[in-house]
Design an enzyme around this catalytic site. Structure first.
Site, PDB file in Angstrom:
ATOM      1  N   SER A  15       0.816  -1.222  -0.070  1.00 53.53           N
ATOM      2  CA  SER A  15      -0.013  -0.100   0.084  1.00 53.53           C
ATOM      3  C   SER A  15       0.920   1.374  -0.077  1.00 53.53           C
ATOM      4  O   SER A  15       0.727   2.154  -0.853  1.00 53.53           O
ATOM      5  CB  SER A  15      -0.975  -0.066   1.357  1.00 53.53           C
ATOM      6  OG  SER A  15      -1.796  -1.352   0.967  1.00 53.53           O
ATOM      7  N   CYS A  43      -2.007  -6.294   2.527  1.00 52.40           N
ATOM      8  CA  CYS A  43      -3.335  -5.753   2.514  1.00 52.40           C
ATOM      9  C   CYS A  43      -4.047  -6.506   1.357  1.00 52.40           C
ATOM     10  O   CYS A  43      -5.111  -7.069   1.623  1.00 52.40           O
ATOM     11  CB  CYS A  43      -3.415  -4.409   2.558  1.00 52.40           C
ATOM     12  SG  CYS A  43      -5.130  -3.687   2.539  1.00 52.40           S
ATOM     13  N   CYS A  48      -5.929  -7.399   4.571  1.00 54.32           N
ATOM     14  CA  CYS A  48      -7.062  -6.725   4.789  1.00 54.32           C
ATOM     15  C   CYS A  48      -8.213  -6.902   3.698  1.00 54.32           C
ATOM     16  O   CYS A  48      -9.178  -7.228   4.163  1.00 54.32           O
ATOM     17  CB  CYS A  48      -6.955  -5.275   4.637  1.00 54.32           C
ATOM     18  SG  CYS A  48      -5.351  -4.406   5.245  1.00 54.32           S
ATOM     19  N   LYS A  51      -9.169 -11.027   4.031  1.00 55.60           N
ATOM     20  CA  LYS A  51      -9.794 -11.209   5.410  1.00 55.60           C
ATOM     21  C   LYS A  51     -11.153 -10.871   5.470  1.00 55.60           C
ATOM     22  O   LYS A  51     -12.061 -11.295   5.699  1.00 55.60           O
ATOM     23  CB  LYS A  51      -8.720 -10.659   6.317  1.00 55.60           C
ATOM     24  CG  LYS A  51      -9.095 -10.859   7.851  1.00 55.60           C
ATOM     25  CD  LYS A  51      -9.819  -9.786   8.246  1.00 55.60           C
ATOM     26  CE  LYS A  51      -9.419  -8.261   8.017  1.00 55.60           C
ATOM     27  NZ  LYS A  51      -8.363  -7.838   8.836  1.00 55.60           N
ATOM     28  N   TYR A  99      -3.909  -2.587  -9.856  1.00 56.22           N
ATOM     29  CA  TYR A  99      -2.540  -1.865  -9.129  1.00 56.22           C
ATOM     30  C   TYR A  99      -1.619  -1.619 -10.283  1.00 56.22           C
ATOM     31  O   TYR A  99      -0.974  -0.703 -10.502  1.00 56.22           O
ATOM     32  CB  TYR A  99      -2.060  -2.492  -7.821  1.00 56.22           C
ATOM     33  CG  TYR A  99      -2.614  -2.285  -6.539  1.00 56.22           C
ATOM     34  CD1 TYR A  99      -1.987  -1.451  -5.768  1.00 56.22           C
ATOM     35  CD2 TYR A  99      -3.942  -2.502  -6.231  1.00 56.22           C
ATOM     36  CE1 TYR A  99      -2.632  -1.029  -4.544  1.00 56.22           C
ATOM     37  CE2 TYR A  99      -4.757  -2.441  -5.042  1.00 56.22           C
ATOM     38  CZ  TYR A  99      -3.761  -1.370  -4.326  1.00 56.22           C
ATOM     39  OH  TYR A  99      -4.459  -0.861  -3.095  1.00 56.22           O
ATOM     40  N   TYR A 178      -5.234  -8.500  16.851  1.00 59.24           N
ATOM     41  CA  TYR A 178      -6.523  -8.548  16.046  1.00 59.24           C
ATOM     42  C   TYR A 178      -6.354  -9.662  14.982  1.00 59.24           C
ATOM     43  O   TYR A 178      -7.761 -10.034  14.527  1.00 59.24           O
ATOM     44  CB  TYR A 178      -6.386  -7.021  15.490  1.00 59.24           C
ATOM     45  CG  TYR A 178      -5.311  -6.955  14.229  1.00 59.24           C
ATOM     46  CD1 TYR A 178      -5.831  -7.164  12.869  1.00 59.24           C
ATOM     47  CD2 TYR A 178      -4.286  -6.515  14.773  1.00 59.24           C
ATOM     48  CE1 TYR A 178      -4.733  -6.786  12.093  1.00 59.24           C
ATOM     49  CE2 TYR A 178      -3.343  -6.104  13.491  1.00 59.24           C
ATOM     50  CZ  TYR A 178      -3.700  -6.491  12.499  1.00 59.24           C
ATOM     51  OH  TYR A 178      -2.745  -6.305  11.291  1.00 59.24           O
ATOM     52  N   ILE A 179      -5.421 -10.044  14.702  1.00 57.12           N
ATOM     53  CA  ILE A 179      -5.446 -11.159  13.565  1.00 57.12           C
ATOM     54  C   ILE A 179      -5.870 -12.293  14.120  1.00 57.12           C
ATOM     55  O   ILE A 179      -6.617 -13.141  13.618  1.00 57.12           O
ATOM     56  CB  ILE A 179      -3.878 -11.271  12.948  1.00 57.12           C
ATOM     57  CG1 ILE A 179      -3.296 -10.320  12.295  1.00 57.12           C
ATOM     58  CG2 ILE A 179      -4.145 -12.642  12.086  1.00 57.12           C
ATOM     59  CD1 ILE A 179      -2.178 -10.341  11.741  1.00 57.12           C
ATOM     60  N   GLU A 182      -9.630 -11.838  14.849  1.00 61.87           N
ATOM     61  CA  GLU A 182     -10.398 -11.945  13.605  1.00 61.87           C
ATOM     62  C   GLU A 182     -10.731 -13.299  12.816  1.00 61.87           C
ATOM     63  O   GLU A 182     -11.726 -13.984  12.637  1.00 61.87           O
ATOM     64  CB  GLU A 182      -9.907 -11.047  12.395  1.00 61.87           C
ATOM     65  CG  GLU A 182      -9.976  -9.487  12.959  1.00 61.87           C
ATOM     66  CD  GLU A 182      -9.211  -8.606  11.887  1.00 61.87           C
ATOM     67  OE1 GLU A 182      -9.614  -7.409  11.939  1.00 61.87           O
ATOM     68  OE2 GLU A 182      -8.384  -9.013  11.545  1.00 61.87           O
ATOM     69  N   ARG A 205      -4.443  -5.981  23.102  1.00 64.13           N
ATOM     70  CA  ARG A 205      -3.851  -4.972  24.115  1.00 64.13           C
ATOM     71  C   ARG A 205      -3.828  -3.872  23.116  1.00 64.13           C
ATOM     72  O   ARG A 205      -3.608  -3.706  22.271  1.00 64.13           O
ATOM     73  CB  ARG A 205      -2.410  -5.338  24.257  1.00 64.13           C
ATOM     74  CG  ARG A 205      -1.720  -4.484  25.423  1.00 64.13           C
ATOM     75  CD  ARG A 205      -0.345  -5.065  25.536  1.00 64.13           C
ATOM     76  NE  ARG A 205      -0.187  -6.682  26.019  1.00 64.13           N
ATOM     77  CZ  ARG A 205      -0.472  -6.926  27.368  1.00 64.13           C
ATOM     78  NH1 ARG A 205      -0.408  -5.906  27.917  1.00 64.13           N
ATOM     79  NH2 ARG A 205      -0.495  -8.151  27.602  1.00 64.13           N
ATOM     80  N   GLY A 263       2.018 -11.711  16.182  1.00 65.82           N
ATOM     81  CA  GLY A 263       2.501 -10.267  15.683  1.00 65.82           C
ATOM     82  C   GLY A 263       3.196 -10.591  14.272  1.00 65.82           C
ATOM     83  O   GLY A 263       3.439 -11.697  13.703  1.00 65.82           O
ATOM     84  N   HIS A 437     -33.019   8.067  14.009  1.00 61.07           N
ATOM     85  CA  HIS A 437     -33.837   6.813  14.593  1.00 61.07           C
ATOM     86  C   HIS A 437     -34.750   6.214  13.589  1.00 61.07           C
ATOM     87  O   HIS A 437     -35.172   6.799  12.790  1.00 61.07           O
ATOM     88  CB  HIS A 437     -34.829   7.463  15.893  1.00 61.07           C
ATOM     89  CG  HIS A 437     -35.441   6.578  16.381  1.00 61.07           C
ATOM     90  ND1 HIS A 437     -35.055   5.620  17.463  1.00 61.07           N
ATOM     91  CD2 HIS A 437     -36.776   6.134  16.172  1.00 61.07           C
ATOM     92  CE1 HIS A 437     -35.880   4.921  17.758  1.00 61.07           C
ATOM     93  NE2 HIS A 437     -37.157   5.284  17.362  1.00 61.07           N
ATOM     94  N   GLU A 442     -27.610   6.287  16.657  1.00 60.03           N
ATOM     95  CA  GLU A 442     -27.951   7.288  17.552  1.00 60.03           C
ATOM     96  C   GLU A 442     -27.573   7.279  18.930  1.00 60.03           C
ATOM     97  O   GLU A 442     -27.794   8.196  19.511  1.00 60.03           O
ATOM     98  CB  GLU A 442     -29.648   7.253  17.553  1.00 60.03           C
ATOM     99  CG  GLU A 442     -30.033   5.944  18.074  1.00 60.03           C
ATOM    100  CD  GLU A 442     -31.722   6.116  18.050  1.00 60.03           C
ATOM    101  OE1 GLU A 442     -32.406   6.901  18.339  1.00 60.03           O
ATOM    102  OE2 GLU A 442     -32.306   4.931  17.606  1.00 60.03           O
TER     103      GLU A 442
END
Length: 448
Positions: A15, A43, A48, A51, A99, A178-179, A182, A205, A263, A437, A442
């Site tokens: 990226s 990514c 990203c 995934k 790309y 997060y990986i 997920e 964390r 990681g 609403h 909201e």
């Protein structure tokens, strides 16, 4: 003046590298770029994008079940991993092609082979050719960390998940970030028995404690098994073809697949950087200044390889700032404050600004407002799963310094709200905004 083959040579077309190459070329620079794997980087190819497509696929498991409560006659459905895998990889191929087309249209010379630094202004290609450039940009990203444990080669990483021939019936995911979370949600929804093992008792964390605790509660209710304070001691393949995973702190497990998600480290191995005087930190990240310049003035770096913030939008912004500053006569620097982030777990969570703990350490007084509610769709579907929104404010002036959410579409909602937080709006500004609403969003203007 010294003559160079190019004004800019980019090593790595993820990226950050793609953005820097394209923008520099649009400013009139002579640009070449080398990529040893596939254009698009982590990514697009193995992060990203694929995934998120798996996340979309996983959500149908609950949606199809819930549809019956909304009057739809849904027959018993069977999930076919091969179909989704094929369609996802086909989309990845399409994006990689786009790309390449974009870079070529901007006049970037594409070199699809490995490149390493041979000098302050020189790059050596895998074929042996030496190319000179006034500036060199390293944008090689990061790579998954694999623990040093006997039998480690029996495990895979997030890079290989998208190419599995079949879904594992029992999967162990190592990690708490997060990986890990997920893919725990994705594979659980697809029907795998998922166990997540972490060396500490904390997941995600850096995210707000209440939000991550809510995810843990919901994930356990969905059947994901969490084992904390454990570290691997040995991984062996059994005679039946399964994996026997021995751990300290927890009982051993027999699983069909082991996924390491502990990681990612900067990808700087054997790039020739230290040989020419580029400083690396303890993790192997390239040390750069605010203008992405390394300790060698002609060599620069953006994205995960610097280990500043490992997020795709940050890499893109860094690539843009680099190219504008060096070739566009538009000096700019990236503002790293109030960067929104999301975890596409089940349900997803999103965050911007300070957590409650961070705010209490940094500010003299803090006010915290929450909304803990059952989403309307979940009520009719018969689900007890609750969403949680949390607003952290500076008590002295009411400025919102942090916003944290877990619930359906949380990342989509937070992106707009992050603009308000970055702009320094107050709780009163949110309160004075009329609610839309009925919606989940909201709750942002109704918090007490």
């Amino acid at each position: 003046m010294t003559s160079f083959d190019y004004d800019l040579f980019v090593i790595g077309l993820g990226s950050g590298g793609v953005r820097a190459a394209r923008v520099a070329a649009s400013h009139g620079a002579r640009v070449a770029a080398a990529e040893e794997h596939r254009v698009g980087g982590t990514c697009v190819v193995r992060g990203c994008v694929p995934k998120k497509l798996l996340v979309y696929g996983a959500h149908f498991a609950e949606d199809l079940h819930d549809a019956r409560r909304f009057g739809w006659e849904v027959p018993e459905c069977r999930f076919d991993w091969a179909t989704l895998r094929h369609n996802v990889l086909t989309e990845v191929n399409r994006l990689c092609g786009l790309y390449i087309d974009t870079l070529e249209k901007h006049g970037v010379d594409m070199i699809l082979e490995r490149a390493v630094v041979a000098g302050p202004h020189e790059v050596r290609l895998a074929g042996g050719r030496i190319v000179s450039a006034r500036h060199i940009l390293i944008a090689t990203g990061a790579t998954p960390i694999i623990p040093d444990v006997p039998g480690q080669l029996h495990g895979i990483t997030s890079n290989e998940i998208f190419h599995l021939e079949a879904l594992p019936a029992r999967v162990l995911i190592a990690g708490g970030g997060y990986i890990a979370n997920e893919f725990a949600g994705i594979l659980n929804a697809f029907g795998s028995q998922v166990t997540l093992v972490n060396r500490t008792d904390v997941i995600l964390r850096g995210y707000d404690e209440q939000i991550r605790d809510r995810l843990l509660q919901i994930a356990r209710a969905k059947g994901i098994d969490f084992r904390f304070n454990a570290s691997f001691s040995r991984i062996e393949r059994t005679a039946d073809g399964f994996l026997d995973v021995s751990m300290s702190g927890q009982d051993s497990l027999e699983v069909d697949q082991l996924i390491f998600a502990i990681g990612r480290r900067p990808k700087t191995d054997d790039l020739g950087l230290t040989e020419v005087g580029v400083d690396l930190d303890a993790m192997g990240a390239i040390v750069v200044d605010a203008d992405n310049r390394s300790t060698v003035p002609s060599i620069h770096a953006v994205g995960d390889v610097t280990n500043r913030v490992q997020l795709t939008p940050v890499a893109i912004r860094e690539g843009q700032a680099f190219a504008d500053t060096l070739f566009g006569n538009k000096p700019s620097r990236v503002d790293y404050s109030f960067i929104p982030s999301a975890v596409f777990s089940h349900p997803p969570l999103a965050s911007v600004g300070m957590t409650e703990v961070q705010a209490r350490k940094a500010l003299s007084a803090v006010h915290v407002f929450t909304s803990d509610f059952r989403v309307m769709k979940n009520v009719l579907a018969g689900r007890n799963e609750r969403a949680l929104y949390k607003m952290v404010c500076n008590a002295e002036n009411g400025v919102v310094v942090g916003l944290h959410m877990i619930g359906p579409d949380a990342p989509e909602i937070l992106q707009a709200a992050a603009v308000a937080v970055r702009a320094g709006l107050t709780k009163a500004d949110f309160d004075q905004t009329i609610a839309l609403h009925p919606s989940m969003a909201e709750e942002l203007v109704l918090m007490k």
